[in-house]
Write an enzyme that holds these catalytic residues in place. Structure first.
Site, mmCIF file in Angstrom:
data_model
loop_
_atom_site.group_PDB
_atom_site.id
_atom_site.type_symbol
_atom_site.label_atom_id
_atom_site.label_comp_id
_atom_site.label_asym_id
_atom_site.label_seq_id
_atom_site.Cartn_x
_atom_site.Cartn_y
_atom_site.Cartn_z
ATOM 1 N N ARG A 62 0.847 -1.180 0.000
ATOM 2 C CA ARG A 62 0.000 0.000 0.000
ATOM 3 C C ARG A 62 0.886 1.235 0.000
ATOM 4 O O ARG A 62 1.715 1.396 0.886
ATOM 5 C CB ARG A 62 -0.866 -0.047 1.259
ATOM 6 C CG ARG A 62 -2.101 0.765 1.177
ATOM 7 C CD ARG A 62 -2.960 0.512 2.383
ATOM 8 N NE ARG A 62 -2.376 0.998 3.613
ATOM 9 C CZ ARG A 62 -3.077 1.341 4.681
ATOM 10 N NH1 ARG A 62 -4.381 1.217 4.656
ATOM 11 N NH2 ARG A 62 -2.502 1.762 5.763
ATOM 12 N N THR A 95 -0.810 7.619 -0.973
ATOM 13 C CA THR A 95 -2.135 7.525 -1.614
ATOM 14 C C THR A 95 -3.020 6.453 -0.985
ATOM 15 O O THR A 95 -4.229 6.448 -1.201
ATOM 16 C CB THR A 95 -1.978 7.165 -3.097
ATOM 17 O OG1 THR A 95 -1.397 5.845 -3.177
ATOM 18 C CG2 THR A 95 -1.071 8.141 -3.820
ATOM 19 N N ASP A 97 0.725 -2.434 12.253
ATOM 20 C CA ASP A 97 1.097 -2.896 10.915
ATOM 21 C C ASP A 97 1.374 -4.393 10.975
ATOM 22 O O ASP A 97 2.355 -4.833 11.580
ATOM 23 C CB ASP A 97 2.340 -2.129 10.424
ATOM 24 C CG ASP A 97 2.638 -2.449 8.973
ATOM 25 O OD1 ASP A 97 2.841 -3.641 8.652
ATOM 26 O OD2 ASP A 97 2.662 -1.527 8.147
ATOM 27 N N ASP A 116 4.807 -5.670 9.596
ATOM 28 C CA ASP A 116 5.934 -5.303 10.459
ATOM 29 C C ASP A 116 5.934 -6.122 11.746
ATOM 30 O O ASP A 116 6.996 -6.513 12.244
ATOM 31 C CB ASP A 116 5.874 -3.807 10.794
ATOM 32 C CG ASP A 116 6.342 -2.949 9.628
ATOM 33 O OD1 ASP A 116 7.089 -3.466 8.776
ATOM 34 O OD2 ASP A 116 5.954 -1.771 9.576
HETATM 35 C C1 PRP Z 1 -1.113 -4.309 4.642
HETATM 36 C C2 PRP Z 1 -2.019 -5.490 4.841
HETATM 37 C C3 PRP Z 1 -2.889 -5.439 3.619
HETATM 38 C C4 PRP Z 1 -3.028 -3.974 3.378
HETATM 39 C C5 PRP Z 1 -4.385 -3.545 3.859
HETATM 40 O O1 PRP Z 1 -0.108 -4.596 3.743
HETATM 41 O O2 PRP Z 1 -1.338 -6.707 4.988
HETATM 42 O O3 PRP Z 1 -2.331 -6.076 2.486
HETATM 43 O O4 PRP Z 1 -2.011 -3.316 4.157
HETATM 44 O O5 PRP Z 1 -4.627 -2.224 3.554
HETATM 45 P P1 PRP Z 1 -5.755 -1.762 2.562
HETATM 46 O O6 PRP Z 1 -6.986 -2.565 2.893
HETATM 47 O O7 PRP Z 1 -5.905 -0.324 2.909
HETATM 48 O O8 PRP Z 1 -5.298 -1.972 1.162
HETATM 49 P P2 PRP Z 1 1.065 -3.559 3.408
HETATM 50 O O9 PRP Z 1 0.655 -2.655 2.309
HETATM 51 O O10 PRP Z 1 1.494 -2.885 4.683
HETATM 52 O O11 PRP Z 1 2.194 -4.469 2.820
HETATM 53 P P3 PRP Z 1 3.080 -5.608 3.552
HETATM 54 O O12 PRP Z 1 2.163 -6.779 3.840
HETATM 55 O O13 PRP Z 1 4.089 -5.931 2.529
HETATM 56 O O14 PRP Z 1 3.648 -5.023 4.806
HETATM 57 N N1 URA Z 2 -2.287 -2.516 7.101
HETATM 58 C C1 URA Z 2 -1.900 -2.950 8.318
HETATM 59 O O1 URA Z 2 -0.977 -3.759 8.432
HETATM 60 N N2 URA Z 2 -2.529 -2.461 9.395
HETATM 61 C C2 URA Z 2 -3.541 -1.590 9.319
HETATM 62 O O2 URA Z 2 -4.093 -1.201 10.358
HETATM 63 C C3 URA Z 2 -3.926 -1.146 8.043
HETATM 64 C C4 URA Z 2 -3.291 -1.632 6.951
#
Ligand code: PRP
Ligand code: URA
Length: 216
Positions: free
Chosen positions: A111, A115, A207, A210
């Site tokens: 994400r 944006t 997150d 993380d």
């Molecule tokens: C997080 C989570 C989802 C997304 C959710 O991933 O695991 O994939 O955010 O957010 P949304 O519903 O607003 O799209 P992230 O983008 O942090 O990537 P990562 O899993 O690589 O850390």
């Molecule tokens: N992605 C995450 O990992 N946590 C949130 O709360 C939203 C998006």
């Protein structure tokens, strides 16, 4: 389990006490990487149990040491588990222990922090995805952008039967997925209050990626 409400026809909240307890431990800021990752895996198994409740069975003639009789075995379409990277990986890795014959796909999305829109960077799916029941996993359904994009990728590849399994969700994300993909059932452990200004679920758990991988 809470049955679907009329306004959210295809959402199942799997609110079993074991699920809620483990989710509370995941939310706790004191929970470290090892325990968080283990809890995410355990919760995924419990959510899979709920998400796969409607798998079909058919009788198979088997012999126990004492008798021969018909016993139920899984029938119908084969399964595919598809992780939205990164965080969904811990969920499919747990669920594949329950369904060892399932094929596993990966969709890479992150994400954009400005944006909040999903950016696609990878996709590798089973070739016969059109013939399989697909369970797509991501711990967090926030704005819904990532899940909606991943489901579109699956549909573009021919998938016809898709369920979204997520640990935490919010009404905003559910609405986005339902609007784009009204055929896709969502199974979640909880629906939180909403999103903060940075698009994070509140009260949430932070997150997920993380916390699973210890990258912050
Ligand atoms: C997080 C989570 C989802 C997304 C959710 O991933 O695991 O994939 O955010 O957010 P949304 O519903 O607003 O799209 P992230 O983008 O942090 O990537 P990562 O899993 O690589 O850390
Ligand atoms: N992605 C995450 O990992 N946590 C949130 O709360 C939203 C998006």
């Amino acid at each position: 389990m809470t049955p679907s409400s009329p306004t959210a026809a295809r959402v199942t909240v799997a609110d079993h006490p074991l699920i809620l307890h483990k989710l509370s431990l995941m939310r706790d800021v004191r929970t470290g990487v090892k325990e968080f990752r283990e809890l995410a895996g355990e919760l995924s198994l419990l959510l899979a149990y709920e998400a796969m409740r409607d798998l079909g069975t058919e009788p198979e003639r088997l012999s126990t040491p004492l008798e021969t009789a018909d016993f139920p075995t899984l029938s119908g379409k084969k399964l595919a588990l598809v992780a939205i990277l990164r965080a969904g990986l811990v969920m499919t890795e747990a669920m594949v222990k329950l369904i060892p014959a399932a094929k596993v796909g990966h969709i890479g999305l992150y994400r954009d922090p400005e944006t909040l829109k999903p950016v696609a960077y990878y996709s590798k799916l089973p070739q016969d995805i059109a013939e399989r029941r697909v369970f797509v996993t991501d711990p967090m359904l926030a704005t819904g952008g990532s899940a909606a994009a991943a489901i579109q990728t699956l549909k573009d590849a021919g998938a016809q039967s898709i369920k979204l399994v997520c640990i935490l969700s919010v009404p905003e994300g559910i609405a986005v997925v339902q609007a784009a993909h009204p055929d896709v059932e969502i199974v979640t452990a909880a629906i939180d209050t909403g999103l903060n200004d940075h698009g994070y679920i509140v009260p949430g758990l932070g997150d997920a990626g993380d916390r699973i991988y210890g990258t912050k």
